[in-house]
Design an enzyme around this catalytic site. Structure first.
Site, PDB file in Angstrom:
ATOM      1  N   GLY A  55       0.773  -1.235   0.000  1.00  7.86           N
ATOM      2  CA  GLY A  55       0.000   0.000   0.000  1.00  7.86           C
ATOM      3  C   GLY A  55       0.807   1.289   0.000  1.00  7.86           C
ATOM      4  O   GLY A  55       0.232   2.363   0.101  1.00  7.86           O
ATOM      5  N   TRP A  57       2.465   2.848  -2.491  1.00  4.00           N
ATOM      6  CA  TRP A  57       2.110   3.716  -3.634  1.00  4.00           C
ATOM      7  C   TRP A  57       0.702   4.273  -3.439  1.00  4.00           C
ATOM      8  O   TRP A  57       0.425   5.415  -3.791  1.00  4.00           O
ATOM      9  CB  TRP A  57       2.180   2.936  -4.960  1.00  4.00           C
ATOM     10  CG  TRP A  57       3.566   2.845  -5.532  1.00  4.00           C
ATOM     11  CD1 TRP A  57       4.731   2.744  -4.836  1.00  4.00           C
ATOM     12  CD2 TRP A  57       3.924   2.855  -6.920  1.00  4.00           C
ATOM     13  NE1 TRP A  57       5.788   2.670  -5.704  1.00  4.00           N
ATOM     14  CE2 TRP A  57       5.337   2.730  -6.980  1.00  4.00           C
ATOM     15  CE3 TRP A  57       3.206   2.927  -8.110  1.00  4.00           C
ATOM     16  CZ2 TRP A  57       6.031   2.697  -8.197  1.00  4.00           C
ATOM     17  CZ3 TRP A  57       3.891   2.896  -9.321  1.00  4.00           C
ATOM     18  CH2 TRP A  57       5.287   2.791  -9.366  1.00  4.00           C
ATOM     19  N   ASP A  75      -4.850  -5.802  -5.912  1.00  5.28           N
ATOM     20  CA  ASP A  75      -3.717  -6.729  -5.786  1.00  5.28           C
ATOM     21  C   ASP A  75      -4.263  -8.142  -5.593  1.00  5.28           C
ATOM     22  O   ASP A  75      -5.384  -8.339  -5.118  1.00  5.28           O
ATOM     23  CB  ASP A  75      -2.827  -6.357  -4.584  1.00  5.28           C
ATOM     24  CG  ASP A  75      -1.405  -6.924  -4.715  1.00  5.28           C
ATOM     25  OD1 ASP A  75      -0.467  -6.127  -4.917  1.00  5.28           O
ATOM     26  OD2 ASP A  75      -1.237  -8.164  -4.627  1.00  5.28           O
ATOM     27  N   ASP A  91      -7.004 -10.307  -9.652  1.00  6.97           N
ATOM     28  CA  ASP A  91      -5.911 -10.623 -10.570  1.00  6.97           C
ATOM     29  C   ASP A  91      -6.131  -9.778 -11.824  1.00  6.97           C
ATOM     30  O   ASP A  91      -7.160  -9.928 -12.502  1.00  6.97           O
ATOM     31  CB  ASP A  91      -5.976 -12.130 -10.887  1.00  6.97           C
ATOM     32  CG  ASP A  91      -4.885 -12.554 -11.840  1.00  6.97           C
ATOM     33  OD1 ASP A  91      -4.275 -11.685 -12.496  1.00  6.97           O
ATOM     34  OD2 ASP A  91      -4.661 -13.780 -11.945  1.00  6.97           O
ATOM     35  N   ASP A 116       3.237  -0.937  -9.947  1.00  5.09           N
ATOM     36  CA  ASP A 116       4.552  -1.398  -9.482  1.00  5.09           C
ATOM     37  C   ASP A 116       4.516  -2.930  -9.499  1.00  5.09           C
ATOM     38  O   ASP A 116       5.179  -3.583  -8.705  1.00  5.09           O
ATOM     39  CB  ASP A 116       4.732  -0.852  -8.049  1.00  5.09           C
ATOM     40  CG  ASP A 116       6.139  -0.963  -7.520  1.00  5.09           C
ATOM     41  OD1 ASP A 116       7.070  -1.025  -8.330  1.00  5.09           O
ATOM     42  OD2 ASP A 116       6.294  -0.982  -6.287  1.00  5.09           O
ATOM     43  N   LYS A 156       6.200  -0.728 -13.772  1.00  4.46           N
ATOM     44  CA  LYS A 156       7.552  -1.227 -13.531  1.00  4.46           C
ATOM     45  C   LYS A 156       7.928  -2.203 -14.647  1.00  4.46           C
ATOM     46  O   LYS A 156       7.094  -2.982 -15.098  1.00  4.46           O
ATOM     47  CB  LYS A 156       7.573  -1.972 -12.194  1.00  4.46           C
ATOM     48  CG  LYS A 156       8.925  -2.576 -11.972  1.00  4.46           C
ATOM     49  CD  LYS A 156       9.310  -3.039 -10.632  1.00  4.46           C
ATOM     50  CE  LYS A 156       8.414  -3.683  -9.672  1.00  4.46           C
ATOM     51  NZ  LYS A 156       8.837  -3.317  -8.316  1.00  4.46           N
TER      52      LYS A 156
HETATM   53  C1  LIG Z   1       6.426  -4.698  -5.495  1.00  2.00           C
HETATM   54  S1  LIG Z   1       4.818  -5.113  -4.967  1.00  2.00           S
HETATM   55  C2  LIG Z   1       4.017  -3.556  -4.957  1.00  2.00           C
HETATM   56  C3  LIG Z   1       4.429  -2.627  -3.858  1.00  2.00           C
HETATM   57  C4  LIG Z   1       3.543  -1.394  -3.778  1.00  2.00           C
HETATM   58  N1  LIG Z   1       3.735  -0.533  -4.934  1.00  2.00           N
HETATM   59  C5  LIG Z   1       3.787  -0.578  -2.532  1.00  2.00           C
HETATM   60  O1  LIG Z   1       4.365   0.519  -2.642  1.00  2.00           O
HETATM   61  O2  LIG Z   1       3.395  -0.998  -1.457  1.00  2.00           O
HETATM   62  C6  LIG Z   1       4.149  -5.908  -6.382  1.00  2.00           C
HETATM   63  C7  LIG Z   1       2.747  -6.437  -6.213  1.00  2.00           C
HETATM   64  O3  LIG Z   1       2.239  -6.907  -7.468  1.00  2.00           O
HETATM   65  C8  LIG Z   1       1.230  -7.867  -7.155  1.00  2.00           C
HETATM   66  N2  LIG Z   1       0.796  -8.653  -8.321  1.00  2.00           N
HETATM   67  C9  LIG Z   1       1.526  -9.582  -9.016  1.00  2.00           C
HETATM   68  N3  LIG Z   1       0.781 -10.131  -9.986  1.00  2.00           N
HETATM   69  C10 LIG Z   1      -0.456  -9.549  -9.920  1.00  2.00           C
HETATM   70  C11 LIG Z   1      -1.668  -9.718 -10.668  1.00  2.00           C
HETATM   71  N4  LIG Z   1      -1.748 -10.602 -11.688  1.00  2.00           N
HETATM   72  N5  LIG Z   1      -2.740  -8.961 -10.324  1.00  2.00           N
HETATM   73  C12 LIG Z   1      -2.665  -8.084  -9.304  1.00  2.00           C
HETATM   74  N6  LIG Z   1      -1.544  -7.871  -8.564  1.00  2.00           N
HETATM   75  C13 LIG Z   1      -0.448  -8.600  -8.862  1.00  2.00           C
HETATM   76  C14 LIG Z   1       1.910  -8.707  -6.082  1.00  2.00           C
HETATM   77  O4  LIG Z   1       0.963  -9.437  -5.341  1.00  2.00           O
HETATM   78  C15 LIG Z   1       2.651  -7.639  -5.265  1.00  2.00           C
HETATM   79  O5  LIG Z   1       1.948  -7.293  -4.092  1.00  2.00           O
END
Ligand SMILES: C[S@@+](CC[C@H](N)C(=O)[O-])C[C@H]1O[C@@H](n2cnc3c(N)ncnc32)[C@H](O)[C@@H]1O
Length: 250
Positions: A55, A57, A75, A91, A116, A156
């Site tokens: 959370g 961002w 997420d 998803d 991200d 990203k």
């Molecule tokens: C690096 S983290 C994000 C950190 C966030 N920006 C923060 O500042 O707290 C990446 C996130 O992408 C999510 N993610 C990966 N594949 C996904 C998908 N298909 N749908 C939704 N979220 C996904 C992961 O569960 C993970 O929590």
């Protein structure tokens, strides 16, 4: 806490800063740096944060849009509530998630999509980079469906094969596309961010009728990287940018 955690924490100014300012993740500073440089979020905007857990961002986006704005986070994982934001589990590669997002937006213009997104890392760089490329491309396609013309998109990406294909697809959909590596990213990290500003009213000619996903797939094939949706009796269709060098195939 482990010795390693303690040492990393002591050395990492962004982590310390995030903790002292109440941000849930040090990555909050990456979005702050992107925002300082490109101003992708304006006061009163509606913003979608894809891959928002835990959370950080989302917290920054809420500050940037102010009281008249709207922030929706999504997420795969459950995220603790962020004051001022709506958060759902979903998803982003599923149509049902897109429908749910549209339902929540209820006709509201979406000005910015920030992402991200990152796969659960396997530790094998080629695999992680391929899955990351696929996820970012899917988020771009989602953004194209719900972002208002003139809107901004940030995602990203991990440096590596196929990135040029995604850049090309972005340039056909947005008037200004750049790569940017915030200093808040770890020095050892191969991540960078694709900053796409001003969504065109419609994609440029070569991209019309095509998704970014199809274009990146074509690009991978052009650079001699095979991308197959393998379907056999034993294995159902597997979707994804799984990369095999043609030489290794035979
Ligand atoms: C690096 S983290 C994000 C950190 C966030 N920006 C923060 O500042 O707290 C990446 C996130 O992408 C999510 N993610 C990966 N594949 C996904 C998908 N298909 N749908 C939704 N979220 C996904 C992961 O569960 C993970 O929590």
């Amino acid at each position: 806490m482990s010795k390693r955690w303690y040492q990393e924490n002591r050395r990492d100014p962004w982590r310390r800063e995030a903790r002292s300012k109440g941000y849930r993740a040090r990555s909050a500073y990456k979005l702050k740096q992107i925002q300082d440089k490109f101003g992708i979020i304006r006061k009163g905007d509606s913003v979608l944060d894809v891959g928002c857990h835990p959370g950080g961002w989302t917290q920054v986006a809420v500050e940037e849009v102010g009281g008249d704005g709207f922030v929706l986070g999504v997420d795969l994982l459950s995220t603790s509530p962020v004051e001022g934001a709506t958060i759902i589990i979903g998803d982003i590669s599923k149509n049902s998630t897109l429908s749910y997002i549209s339902e929540i937006l209820d006709g509201k213009n979406l000005n910015t999509v920030i992402s991200d997104i990152s796969p659960k890392l396997t530790g094998r760089y080629d695999t992680d980079q391929a899955i990351s490329l696929e996820l970012s491309t899917l988020v771009m396609d989602t953004a194209m469906l719900i972002l208002t013309p003139g809107g901004n998109f940030v995602t990203k990406i991990f440096q590596g094969t196929g990135i040029e294909g995604l850049m090309k697809a972005a340039k056909q959909r947005f008037s200004n596309v750049q790569r940017y590596a915030p200093t808040a990213s770890r020095k050892s990290s191969s991540e960078t961010y694709l900053i796409c500003q001003n969504k065109l009213p419609r994609p440029k000619k070569d991209a019309r009728g095509k998704t970014a996903y199809q274009q990146v797939q074509e690009h991978l094939e052009e650079i001699d990287v095979l991308v197959k949706n393998i379907e056999t009796e034993d294995a159902p269709a597997v979707k994804g940018f799984r990369k095999l060098s043609r030489k290794r195939e035979g």
